[in-house]
Design an enzyme around this catalytic site. Sequence first.
Site, PDB file in Angstrom:
ATOM      1  CE  LYS A 175      40.466 -11.865  -9.136  1.00 37.07           C
ATOM      2  NZ  LYS A 175      41.599 -10.872  -8.835  1.00 37.07           N
ATOM      3  CD  GLU A 250      24.838  -5.679  -6.176  1.00 34.03           C
ATOM      4  OE1 GLU A 250      24.667  -4.420  -6.449  1.00 34.03           O
ATOM      5  OE2 GLU A 250      23.842  -6.615  -6.059  1.00 34.03           O
ATOM      6  CB  CYS A 284      30.167   1.030  -6.160  1.00 39.73           C
ATOM      7  SG  CYS A 284      29.751   0.064  -4.638  1.00 39.73           S
ATOM      8  CD  GLU A 384      31.689   3.606 -11.265  1.00 40.58           C
ATOM      9  OE1 GLU A 384      31.442   3.304 -10.023  1.00 40.58           O
ATOM     10  OE2 GLU A 384      31.807   2.514 -11.925  1.00 40.58           O
TER      11      GLU A 384
END
Length: 483
Positions: A175, A250, A284, A384
Amino acid sequence: MTQTYENYIGGEWTGSESGETQDVTNPADESDIVSTVPVSSTAETDEAVAAAVDATDEWAGMPGPERGAILRETGEILKSQKDELAETLTREEGKPLGEAEGEVQRAIDIFYYYAEKARDFGGTVKQPSGGRAGLQTKKEPMGVAALITPWNYPIAIPAWKIAPALAVGNTVVIKPAMQAPTVGAKIIEALDEAGIPDGAINLVCGPGSEVGERLTTHDDVDVVSFTGSASVGEHVYDQATNNGKRAQAEMGGKNPTVVMPSADVDKAADIVGAGAFGGTGQACTATSRAIVHEDVYDEFLDAVVDYAESLEIGNGLERAGMGPHVSEDELAGSLEYIDIAQDEGATLETGGEELTGGEYDAGNFISPAVFSDVEPDMRIAQEEVFGPVLAVIPVSDFDEGVEVANDIDYGLSASVVTEKIEEENEFIERSESGVVKVNEKTTGLELHVPFGGLKRSSTNTYREQGDAGLEFFSYIKTVYRNS
């Protein structure tokens, strides 16, 4: 040119049951429709899983060298389409064309790498005791692998999940993220052209709330691999493992670069600037914190501000220095953090403005932001942002630099810029991160070594890439032979 894609299930391209579709637009020019893809639900997801189950015996039973040959041919097909793939990637995700070309090449190399790994994937022979005729281990595929991938590396991350999963004999349902699914669909086209059996690879486009949720709970899915935000990743991991599946996630990062007085300050600013603003900070592993010794703090701050201000912001197809955010929502998120940082007392040295006028009115553009006077406990230094926003934090010595670098909920990538070997070694030992770099930016990865993080950056169960990718998608069977 607008491309139309459907789901790929059991070797056939097919639309969603509802007939609903979604346009994928260029974040640099939202009038440019890159592709149209189906908006699918649990019904299509169930069909894809069923197709993967049906293909399991054929694909797992194929000799490794034959699976590897299909992966290699896939890499060759992608290589022949490199320019087109890079342009499509830039149009749907926004990153500059040079970065897109590098990402496409990485996907090609990943298929080449795992094509060779498929040839010798097996087990080990051990010396038995007693009268046994043999003792060995045998590696087996897990079964059906569900892959949920993000939009920020829309061809590289699908490649580094698909290739090892297929190499060891799993069938796959993937997906992709709905913001940038087109280049991922082109991987599926290449696999199809390379001759992969029907059902061994399946693609379902749809929202995570339906397609992703179903994949993580489906009884016939054996292994789940996810890359995305920490909040979603933790939910995916909990759901998958609660349903008895092997899973990895992750997730985010708040990655530091520690700059010491022995460093070449201009070089350090280039390293940090490239890590912070490359890909519009939408990685990331992006550098979001520069932790700088007070003796070189002012000099470094001036240099990194110059770096930020030197970047040409614009359409990635024109090879601008920095492209747009992938969406209005992502742009709004960065702008919100700009306001939060100033409210908390940080000083905005440059950038942080939504760009308007001319070509900027058609896209989601922001100028790269650099903050000074940042305290380690400020939100701008802890959370973040996922945009081109850099917090520059002063420290008095090396020990404080390491402590500030580690004092965070994330632990993905970290780097140190120094000319002292003892500082290099100590940073490597003390850094609480899965990836540690010396005199390099926090972004950028080699494909043949493990990748993953600590703390909230990862479920820290299995790593990705290299041999670690093969280990995640397989289990070990121990075989005893008696004469």
